[in-house]
Design an enzyme around this catalytic site. Structure first.
Site, PDB file in Angstrom:
ATOM      1  N   GLY A  15      11.777  -3.498  40.773  1.00 58.82           N
ATOM      2  CA  GLY A  15      11.542  -3.328  39.343  1.00 58.82           C
ATOM      3  C   GLY A  15      11.095  -1.945  38.918  1.00 58.82           C
ATOM      4  N   ASN A  17      13.045   0.312  37.767  1.00 60.56           N
ATOM      5  CA  ASN A  17      13.758   0.558  36.498  1.00 60.56           C
ATOM      6  C   ASN A  17      13.122  -0.209  35.350  1.00 60.56           C
ATOM      7  OD1 ASN A  17      16.132   2.398  36.810  1.00 60.56           O
ATOM      8  ND2 ASN A  17      16.504   1.017  38.528  1.00 60.56           N
ATOM      9  N   ASN A 105      24.196  -1.956  32.581  1.00 55.52           N
ATOM     10  CA  ASN A 105      23.772  -1.978  33.981  1.00 55.52           C
ATOM     11  C   ASN A 105      23.514  -0.555  34.443  1.00 55.52           C
ATOM     12  OD1 ASN A 105      23.481  -2.942  36.734  1.00 55.52           O
ATOM     13  ND2 ASN A 105      25.542  -2.188  37.145  1.00 55.52           N
ATOM     14  N   HIS A 107      23.718   1.688  37.817  1.00 52.36           N
ATOM     15  CA  HIS A 107      24.300   1.654  39.165  1.00 52.36           C
ATOM     16  C   HIS A 107      23.947   2.957  39.898  1.00 52.36           C
ATOM     17  CE1 HIS A 107      26.984   0.410  42.349  1.00 52.36           C
ATOM     18  NE2 HIS A 107      27.402   1.674  42.402  1.00 52.36           N
ATOM     19  N   GLU A 177      17.807   7.464  37.760  1.00 52.73           N
ATOM     20  CA  GLU A 177      18.008   6.157  37.091  1.00 52.73           C
ATOM     21  C   GLU A 177      16.893   5.938  36.074  1.00 52.73           C
ATOM     22  OE1 GLU A 177      18.573   2.683  39.615  1.00 52.73           O
ATOM     23  OE2 GLU A 177      19.336   3.958  41.210  1.00 52.73           O
TER      24      GLU A 177
HETATM   25  C1  GAR Z   1      18.373   0.516  41.848  1.00 56.37           C
HETATM   26  O1  GAR Z   1      18.683   1.629  42.629  1.00 56.37           O
HETATM   27  C2  GAR Z   1      19.602   0.019  41.119  1.00 56.37           C
HETATM   28  O2  GAR Z   1      20.444   1.036  40.658  1.00 56.37           O
HETATM   29  C3  GAR Z   1      20.280  -0.745  42.218  1.00 56.37           C
HETATM   30  O3  GAR Z   1      19.232  -1.416  42.889  1.00 56.37           O
HETATM   31  C4  GAR Z   1      18.021  -0.672  42.740  1.00 56.37           C
HETATM   32  C5  GAR Z   1      16.975  -1.565  42.116  1.00 56.37           C
HETATM   33  O4  GAR Z   1      15.745  -0.954  42.044  1.00 56.37           O
HETATM   34  N1  GAR Z   1      21.260  -1.628  41.675  1.00 56.37           N
HETATM   35  C6  GAR Z   1      22.398  -1.923  42.290  1.00 56.37           C
HETATM   36  O5  GAR Z   1      22.681  -1.511  43.388  1.00 56.37           O
HETATM   37  C7  GAR Z   1      23.311  -2.854  41.516  1.00 56.37           C
HETATM   38  N2  GAR Z   1      24.669  -2.675  41.941  1.00 56.37           N
HETATM   39  P1  GAR Z   1      14.557  -1.508  41.131  1.00 56.37           P
HETATM   40  O6  GAR Z   1      14.460  -3.012  41.352  1.00 56.37           O
HETATM   41  O7  GAR Z   1      13.344  -0.814  41.679  1.00 56.37           O
HETATM   42  O8  GAR Z   1      14.853  -1.140  39.710  1.00 56.37           O
END
Ligand code: GAR
Length: 191
Positions: A15, A17, A105, A107, A177
Site C-alpha cells: 500500500g 501507492n 491503474n 503499472h 509511481e
Molecule cells: C507497485 O509497484 C505497483 O505498480 C505494482 O505492485 C506494487 C504495489 O506496491 N503493481 C503491479 O505490478 C500490477 N501489475 P504497493 O502495494 O506498495 O502500492
C-alpha cells in the site's frame, strides 16, 4: 471532469501507492483489498478510511464471481473513480464496463514494455533487467478489457543502473509511481 467524486482504491499488498494518495490530500471513500493481511489495510485504518476485504483466495479461480462481488461493493458505495494501486487480480469486463474512463491503474514499467498478464511486482523488474533496458519507469493508465492495455494517462522514466537488482530497480520505480499516481488521480477528479 469529476468534482467531488467518490474515490475507491483497490489494493493487495504493502500500500505505498495508497499512502501516496492519502498523503497528497486526495479524499478516499473506500479501500478494497483482495488480501486480508495486506499492510495497505493498516494504512487505511490509521487514516480512518473505510475498508473492505474480498479475499481472492476464497474465489480463485472464479474471476467472474470475484469481479461481480467487487462491482457490487463499488456500486453500494456509489463510487465514481476506481484506482488500482498494487491490485493483483485482473477483474473481468463487468467492472470495466461499469466504470468507463473512471478506472485507472499504476503499472511498474513504461508500457508497452513488460506489461500484460504475468507481469506484476518484482517479475516486471526482473524482466527489465534480463532484457538489459537502460530506462524503465512507471505508467498510469485507464483500465479497459485488455490487461495493461488501456489509454496511457501519465508516465515517468527512471534510469536503470548497471548494478541494479530487481529490488533496487523496484524501489526507484516505486518512487516515481508515488509521484505520478496522485497527479493523475487529481487530474481526473479536477483538483
Ligand atoms: C507497485 O509497484 C505497483 O505498480 C505494482 O505492485 C506494487 C504495489 O506496491 N503493481 C503491479 O505490478 C500490477 N501489475 P504497493 O502495494 O506498495 O502500492
Amino acid at each position: 471532469m469529476m468534482k467531488n467524486k467518490k474515490v475507491a482504491v483497490l489494493v493487495s499488498g504493502g500500500g505505498t501507492n495508497l499512502q501516496a494518495l492519502i498523503d497528497s490530500g486526495i479524499e478516499i471513500s473506500l479501500v478494497i483489498s483482495s488480501k486480508k493481511d495486506a499492510y495497505a489495510l493498516t494504512r487505511a485504518a490509521k487514516n480512518g478510511i473505510a475498508a473492505v476485504v474480498t479475499e481472492w483466495a476464497d474465489y480463485r479461480p472464479e474471476r467472474e464471481l470475484f469481479s461481480r462481488k467487487i462491482l457490487e461493493i463499488l456500486l453500494e458505495h456509489s463510487i465514481d473513480l476506481v484506482v488500482y494501486a498494487g491490485f493483483m487480480v485482473i477483474l473481468s469486463d463487468c467492472v470495466c464496463k461499469a466504470f468507463p474512463n473512471a478506472m485507472l491503474n499504476v503499472h511498474p514499467s513504461l508500457i508497452p514494455a513488460f506489461c500484460g498478464e504475468g507481469y506484476y511486482g518484482l517479475k516486471v523488474h526482473k524482466a527489465a533487467l534480463e532484457r538489459g533496458v537502460k530506462l524503465s519507469g512507471a505508467t498510469v493508465h485507464f483500465v479497459n478489457d485488455v490487461c495493461d492495455g488501456g489509454p496511457i494517462i501519465m508516465q515517468k522514466a527512471v534510469e536503470v543502473h548497471d548494478d541494479d537488482t530487481p529490488e533496487t530497480l523496484q524501489a526507484r520505480v516505486m518512487q516515481v509511481e508515488r509521484e505520478i499516481l496522485p497527479l493523475a488521480v487529481k487530474r481526473l477528479i479536477g483538483e
